[in-house]
Design a protein around this motif. Sequence first.
Motif, PDB file in Angstrom:
ATOM      1  N   ASP A  69       0.840  -1.150   0.137  1.00 38.99           N
ATOM      2  CA  ASP A  69       0.044  -0.149  -0.115  1.00 38.99           C
ATOM      3  C   ASP A  69       0.805   1.146  -0.090  1.00 38.99           C
ATOM      4  OD1 ASP A  69      -1.858   2.307   1.302  1.00 38.99           O
ATOM      5  OD2 ASP A  69      -3.099   0.615   1.163  1.00 38.99           O
ATOM      6  N   PHE A  70       0.417   2.420  -0.756  1.00 37.66           N
ATOM      7  CA  PHE A  70       1.485   3.393  -0.817  1.00 37.66           C
ATOM      8  C   PHE A  70       1.599   4.143   0.386  1.00 37.66           C
ATOM      9  CE2 PHE A  70      -0.004   3.917  -5.436  1.00 37.66           C
ATOM     10  CZ  PHE A  70       1.109   3.452  -5.971  1.00 37.66           C
ATOM     11  N   GLY A  71       0.649   3.874   1.289  1.00 34.11           N
ATOM     12  CA  GLY A  71       0.835   4.548   2.467  1.00 34.11           C
ATOM     13  C   GLY A  71       2.045   3.891   3.525  1.00 34.11           C
ATOM     14  N   SER A  72       2.265   2.743   3.195  1.00 30.08           N
ATOM     15  CA  SER A  72       3.330   2.291   3.917  1.00 30.08           C
ATOM     16  C   SER A  72       4.658   2.820   3.286  1.00 30.08           C
ATOM     17  CB  SER A  72       3.159   0.770   3.360  1.00 30.08           C
ATOM     18  OG  SER A  72       2.132   0.268   4.080  1.00 30.08           O
ATOM     19  N   PHE A  73       4.611   2.996   2.015  1.00 34.28           N
ATOM     20  CA  PHE A  73       6.054   3.754   1.604  1.00 34.28           C
ATOM     21  C   PHE A  73       6.273   5.211   2.276  1.00 34.28           C
ATOM     22  CE2 PHE A  73       5.107   0.907  -2.008  1.00 34.28           C
ATOM     23  CZ  PHE A  73       6.227   0.404  -1.725  1.00 34.28           C
ATOM     24  N   ALA A  74       5.125   5.989   2.305  1.00 38.76           N
ATOM     25  CA  ALA A  74       5.385   7.310   3.283  1.00 38.76           C
ATOM     26  C   ALA A  74       5.585   7.085   4.554  1.00 38.76           C
ATOM     27  CB  ALA A  74       3.855   8.043   3.028  1.00 38.76           C
ATOM     28  N   ASP A  75       4.962   6.021   5.020  1.00 37.89           N
ATOM     29  CA  ASP A  75       5.531   5.838   6.498  1.00 37.89           C
ATOM     30  C   ASP A  75       6.689   5.424   6.817  1.00 37.89           C
ATOM     31  OD1 ASP A  75       4.491   5.704   9.320  1.00 37.89           O
ATOM     32  OD2 ASP A  75       4.749   3.385   8.910  1.00 37.89           O
ATOM     33  N   MET A  76       7.323   4.705   5.717  1.00 32.82           N
ATOM     34  CA  MET A  76       9.008   4.201   5.919  1.00 32.82           C
ATOM     35  C   MET A  76       9.680   5.520   5.726  1.00 32.82           C
ATOM     36  SD  MET A  76       9.292   1.262   3.119  1.00 32.82           S
ATOM     37  CE  MET A  76       8.255  -0.112   2.993  1.00 32.82           C
ATOM     38  N   ALA A  77       9.415   6.489   5.103  1.00 34.14           N
ATOM     39  CA  ALA A  77       9.886   7.612   4.912  1.00 34.14           C
ATOM     40  C   ALA A  77      10.161   8.763   6.099  1.00 34.14           C
ATOM     41  CB  ALA A  77       9.678   8.496   3.629  1.00 34.14           C
ATOM     42  N   GLU A  78       8.786   8.878   6.592  1.00 37.54           N
ATOM     43  CA  GLU A  78       8.606   9.809   7.627  1.00 37.54           C
ATOM     44  C   GLU A  78       9.219   9.118   8.816  1.00 37.54           C
ATOM     45  OE1 GLU A  78       4.538  10.710   7.639  1.00 37.54           O
ATOM     46  OE2 GLU A  78       4.792  11.456   5.673  1.00 37.54           O
ATOM     47  N   ILE A 151      13.208  -1.640  -5.446  1.00 40.58           N
ATOM     48  CA  ILE A 151      14.476  -0.852  -5.936  1.00 40.58           C
ATOM     49  C   ILE A 151      14.083   0.537  -6.098  1.00 40.58           C
ATOM     50  CG2 ILE A 151      14.781  -1.288  -8.286  1.00 40.58           C
ATOM     51  CD1 ILE A 151      17.734  -1.080  -5.601  1.00 40.58           C
ATOM     52  N   LEU A 152      12.929   0.877  -6.669  1.00 41.18           N
ATOM     53  CA  LEU A 152      12.483   1.890  -7.215  1.00 41.18           C
ATOM     54  C   LEU A 152      11.882   2.937  -6.054  1.00 41.18           C
ATOM     55  CD1 LEU A 152      10.320   1.052 -10.329  1.00 41.18           C
ATOM     56  CD2 LEU A 152      12.807   1.766 -10.145  1.00 41.18           C
ATOM     57  N   TRP A 153      11.895   2.075  -4.884  1.00 44.58           N
ATOM     58  CA  TRP A 153      11.371   2.811  -3.547  1.00 44.58           C
ATOM     59  C   TRP A 153      12.485   2.770  -2.503  1.00 44.58           C
ATOM     60  CZ3 TRP A 153       6.719   5.497  -3.365  1.00 44.58           C
ATOM     61  CH2 TRP A 153       5.746   5.003  -4.298  1.00 44.58           C
ATOM     62  N   GLY A 154      13.825   2.496  -3.082  1.00 45.55           N
ATOM     63  CA  GLY A 154      14.827   2.497  -2.352  1.00 45.55           C
ATOM     64  C   GLY A 154      15.009   1.446  -1.329  1.00 45.55           C
ATOM     65  N   ILE A 155      14.340   0.357  -1.509  1.00 44.41           N
ATOM     66  CA  ILE A 155      14.489  -1.012  -0.551  1.00 44.41           C
ATOM     67  C   ILE A 155      14.779  -2.238  -1.424  1.00 44.41           C
ATOM     68  CG2 ILE A 155      12.799   0.171   1.306  1.00 44.41           C
ATOM     69  CD1 ILE A 155      10.520  -1.399  -0.123  1.00 44.41           C
ATOM     70  N   VAL A 156      14.549  -3.177  -0.889  1.00 51.38           N
ATOM     71  CA  VAL A 156      15.049  -4.595  -1.326  1.00 51.38           C
ATOM     72  C   VAL A 156      13.592  -5.596  -1.313  1.00 51.38           C
ATOM     73  CG1 VAL A 156      17.381  -4.340  -1.028  1.00 51.38           C
ATOM     74  CG2 VAL A 156      15.973  -5.758   0.651  1.00 51.38           C
ATOM     75  N   PRO A 157      13.541  -6.539  -2.316  1.00 51.78           N
ATOM     76  CA  PRO A 157      12.546  -7.624  -2.027  1.00 51.78           C
ATOM     77  C   PRO A 157      12.783  -8.408  -0.783  1.00 51.78           C
ATOM     78  CG  PRO A 157      13.272  -7.473  -4.227  1.00 51.78           C
ATOM     79  CD  PRO A 157      14.376  -6.803  -3.612  1.00 51.78           C
ATOM     80  N   ASP A 158      11.834  -8.233   0.295  1.00 48.85           N
ATOM     81  CA  ASP A 158      12.201  -8.651   1.443  1.00 48.85           C
ATOM     82  C   ASP A 158      10.960  -9.671   2.064  1.00 48.85           C
ATOM     83  OD1 ASP A 158      10.213  -7.009   1.932  1.00 48.85           O
ATOM     84  OD2 ASP A 158      10.649  -6.509   3.947  1.00 48.85           O
ATOM     85  N   MET A 159      10.233 -10.351   0.885  1.00 50.88           N
ATOM     86  CA  MET A 159       9.240 -11.409   1.149  1.00 50.88           C
ATOM     87  C   MET A 159       9.477 -12.769   0.471  1.00 50.88           C
ATOM     88  SD  MET A 159       5.993  -8.792   0.839  1.00 50.88           S
ATOM     89  CE  MET A 159       4.749 -10.290   0.411  1.00 50.88           C
ATOM     90  N   CYS A 160      10.961 -13.070   0.857  1.00 49.51           N
ATOM     91  CA  CYS A 160      11.366 -14.356   0.028  1.00 49.51           C
ATOM     92  C   CYS A 160      11.689 -14.159  -1.208  1.00 49.51           C
ATOM     93  CB  CYS A 160      10.314 -15.475   0.260  1.00 49.51           C
ATOM     94  SG  CYS A 160       9.706 -15.838   1.785  1.00 49.51           S
ATOM     95  N   LEU A 179      17.360  -5.461  -9.603  1.00 47.38           N
ATOM     96  CA  LEU A 179      18.151  -4.154  -9.763  1.00 47.38           C
ATOM     97  C   LEU A 179      17.584  -3.095 -10.521  1.00 47.38           C
ATOM     98  CD1 LEU A 179      21.645  -5.557  -9.957  1.00 47.38           C
ATOM     99  CD2 LEU A 179      20.978  -4.400  -8.058  1.00 47.38           C
ATOM    100  N   THR A 180      16.732  -3.345 -11.349  1.00 45.08           N
ATOM    101  CA  THR A 180      16.137  -2.129 -12.283  1.00 45.08           C
ATOM    102  C   THR A 180      14.508  -2.186 -11.893  1.00 45.08           C
ATOM    103  OG1 THR A 180      15.222  -4.075 -13.911  1.00 45.08           O
ATOM    104  CG2 THR A 180      17.581  -2.955 -14.198  1.00 45.08           C
ATOM    105  N   GLY A 181      13.835  -3.147 -11.620  1.00 45.29           N
ATOM    106  CA  GLY A 181      12.483  -2.917 -10.961  1.00 45.29           C
ATOM    107  C   GLY A 181      11.653  -2.759 -12.589  1.00 45.29           C
ATOM    108  N   ARG A 182      12.007  -3.325 -13.602  1.00 43.84           N
ATOM    109  CA  ARG A 182      11.420  -3.352 -14.640  1.00 43.84           C
ATOM    110  C   ARG A 182      10.156  -4.310 -14.682  1.00 43.84           C
ATOM    111  NH1 ARG A 182      12.098  -6.762 -19.106  1.00 43.84           N
ATOM    112  NH2 ARG A 182      13.853  -8.475 -18.760  1.00 43.84           N
ATOM    113  N   LYS A 183       9.338  -3.911 -15.730  1.00 39.91           N
ATOM    114  CA  LYS A 183       7.959  -4.424 -15.713  1.00 39.91           C
ATOM    115  C   LYS A 183       8.140  -5.663 -16.825  1.00 39.91           C
ATOM    116  CE  LYS A 183       5.227  -0.796 -14.171  1.00 39.91           C
ATOM    117  NZ  LYS A 183       3.934   0.258 -14.564  1.00 39.91           N
ATOM    118  N   VAL A 184       7.891  -6.833 -16.770  1.00 38.59           N
ATOM    119  CA  VAL A 184       7.626  -7.601 -17.604  1.00 38.59           C
ATOM    120  C   VAL A 184       6.205  -8.450 -17.992  1.00 38.59           C
ATOM    121  CG1 VAL A 184      10.121  -8.435 -17.288  1.00 38.59           C
ATOM    122  CG2 VAL A 184       8.069  -9.727 -16.420  1.00 38.59           C
ATOM    123  N   SER A 185       5.908  -8.623 -19.185  1.00 41.77           N
ATOM    124  CA  SER A 185       4.409  -9.122 -19.583  1.00 41.77           C
ATOM    125  C   SER A 185       4.516 -10.368 -19.249  1.00 41.77           C
ATOM    126  CB  SER A 185       4.352  -9.038 -21.070  1.00 41.77           C
ATOM    127  OG  SER A 185       5.076  -9.656 -21.792  1.00 41.77           O
TER     128      SER A 185
END
Length: 268
Positions: A69-78, A151-160, A179-185
């Motif tokens: 949820d986007f609110g969680s990212f804001a909470d991380m920064a604050e 990576i686009l939010w300054g963190i790492v995948p931390d759910m396995c 490392l890129t956070g790119r989207k794949v179809s």
Amino acid sequence: MADDVPRRVALTVTDGVATVRLDRPEKMNALDPAMFSAILATGKELMAREDVGAVVLTGAGRAFCAGLDFGSFADMAERGPERTREREAAAPAPLGAAGALAQQAVHVWSLVPAPVIAAVQGVAFGGGLQIALGADIRLVAPDAQLSLMEILWGIVPDMCGTQLLPELVGRDVAKELALTGRKVSGTEAVRLGLATREAADPVAAALELAAEIAGHSRSATRAVKRLVDLAGRVPLAEGLAAEQAEIGALIGSPEQAAVVRRRLESRG
């Protein structure tokens, strides 16, 4: 599911097939603390159920799961350090190899005895993709969008994710995606090994596959899941010994004998 867990996941069981639906469509099934708790509670329930032969894991509405949820990212920064302390204080008891709640929401699907099929439509971003990685099989719509975008939010995948992804796509591709956070179809995900196969309607295809699996010997399908999950994770001698232990328990069992009789009778 416990009464104190807000409704974020819908569970139904029909003819041995459990359908688990992330149920927050107005937020594209984004992950918040209540969603994590509900996913874990549902997985734990299925760990204990003997009437389930296969599981379909999907999302309500137009997305599988849009991630945190986007609110969680804001909470991380604050409230970074404070939030980290709160997470550590609220950590549940370990579940298998997983300690953190978010990891447990992924790892629990490997602990469910029945095979788990993720049906991915729309987007599976960040934590949403990692939840899909926890399934045994992934069916994806060709136009689905998948990304490890932490990576686009300054963190790492931390759910396995950092541990599961290399096994599927190789270390180099796993690093490139993380490392890129790119989207794949969905189409590219299948080519990379990130998904099992494409389906125009992944939910319908997953339900069909789940019904087929649930129609086989439950003891045998659960043994297959256990054995394949050992491959590459234990010494070869241990894996081969496990094969012999599983086949020894299956041959001549009432369930296996019933399967043989049905097969012979069907040959007429």
